[in-house]
Design a protein around this motif. Structure first.
Motif, PDB file in Angstrom:
ATOM      1  N   ASP A  71       0.814  -1.215   0.000  1.00 22.34           N
ATOM      2  CA  ASP A  71       0.000   0.000   0.000  1.00 22.34           C
ATOM      3  C   ASP A  71       0.852   1.271   0.000  1.00 22.34           C
ATOM      4  N   HIS A 114      -6.283  -6.900  -3.280  1.00 24.18           N
ATOM      5  CA  HIS A 114      -7.672  -6.470  -3.078  1.00 24.18           C
ATOM      6  C   HIS A 114      -8.627  -7.183  -4.029  1.00 24.18           C
ATOM      7  N   ARG A 131      -3.456 -12.364  -0.409  1.00 23.97           N
ATOM      8  CA  ARG A 131      -4.777 -11.776  -0.633  1.00 23.97           C
ATOM      9  C   ARG A 131      -5.674 -12.046   0.573  1.00 23.97           C
ATOM     10  N   ASP A 134      -4.629  -9.936   3.679  1.00 25.89           N
ATOM     11  CA  ASP A 134      -5.052  -8.543   3.618  1.00 25.89           C
ATOM     12  C   ASP A 134      -6.555  -8.409   3.845  1.00 25.89           C
ATOM     13  N   TRP A 135      -7.341  -9.318   3.284  1.00 23.05           N
ATOM     14  CA  TRP A 135      -8.786  -9.272   3.510  1.00 23.05           C
ATOM     15  C   TRP A 135      -9.128  -9.493   4.988  1.00 23.05           C
ATOM     16  N   VAL A 187      -9.501  -2.403  -6.368  1.00 26.87           N
ATOM     17  CA  VAL A 187     -10.313  -3.606  -6.182  1.00 26.87           C
ATOM     18  C   VAL A 187     -10.541  -4.289  -7.529  1.00 26.87           C
TER      19      VAL A 187
END
Length: 189
Positions: A71, A114, A131, A134-135, A187
């Protein structure tokens, strides 16, 4: 690259509490991160620990590199369309350390972090584990992908939110005002 990783056992498993790669990169970008330094550092450490909880420590250094850069483009380029700038930062870092062989995988981890659906890299890939990690963090553990709630709680107790999720909300609102047709460019389905 990683010389000494420190751990802490809080009863839910061992947490990684000091990763030199993460600390070095964050310190190098402290001016860009400004007031969000602690919030982003805590997010990165939660992501690393969640990803390790999913796949183990076999690829810790790759996980650390992807996590610390995933990020970072938000702050270094001042944009909420940050995937490409974050990938570029990671790419330059890997080239400078003669780790070009990691580029494709780490770029995939950043590009797909994302993604709403499973990564095309496959269910057992490091890209998919990243993934999921992070979710888990972004949803505060509402999505868990099998990671136990007590472990997630221990991560947030060790590395509190420190305003990270609120920062995401404000960035989303700012992006929506300026780009109403593409409010969440990072996203993917």
């Amino acid at each position: 690259m990683t010389t000494s990783v420190e751990t802490s056992n809080l009863g839910y498993g061992t947490l990684l509490t000091r990763i030199p790669t993460v600390d070095d990169v964050l310190n190098a970008h402290a001016i860009a991160l400004r007031d969000d330094f602690v919030a982003y550092r805590n997010h990165v450490y939660r992501i690393v620990n969640l990803c390790v909880a999913i796949v183990g420590q076999r690829e810790l250094e790759k996980i650390a590199v992807a996590a610390v850069f995933h990020d970072l483009g938000i702050w270094t380029k001042g944009t909420f369309d940050y995937i490409a700038p974050s990938i570029a930062l990671a790419h330059d870092y890997l080239i400078a350390r003669a780790r070009e062989d990691w580029t494709t995988e780490i770029e995939g981890m950043i590009a797909d972090h994302h993604k709403v659906t499973q990564s095309t890299a496959g269910p057992d890939s490091l890209v998919e584990a990243f993934r999921q990690a992070d979710w888990i963090d972004v949803t505060g553990g509402l999505r868990r992908f099998g990671v136990p709630r007590p472990f997630i709680a221990s991560l947030f107790a060790t590395w509190p939110d420190a305003g990270f999720h609120w920062r995401l909300v404000t960035l989303t609102l700012d992006r929506f005002r300026s780009h109403p047709l593409t409010p969440l460019p990072m996203v993917k389905l």
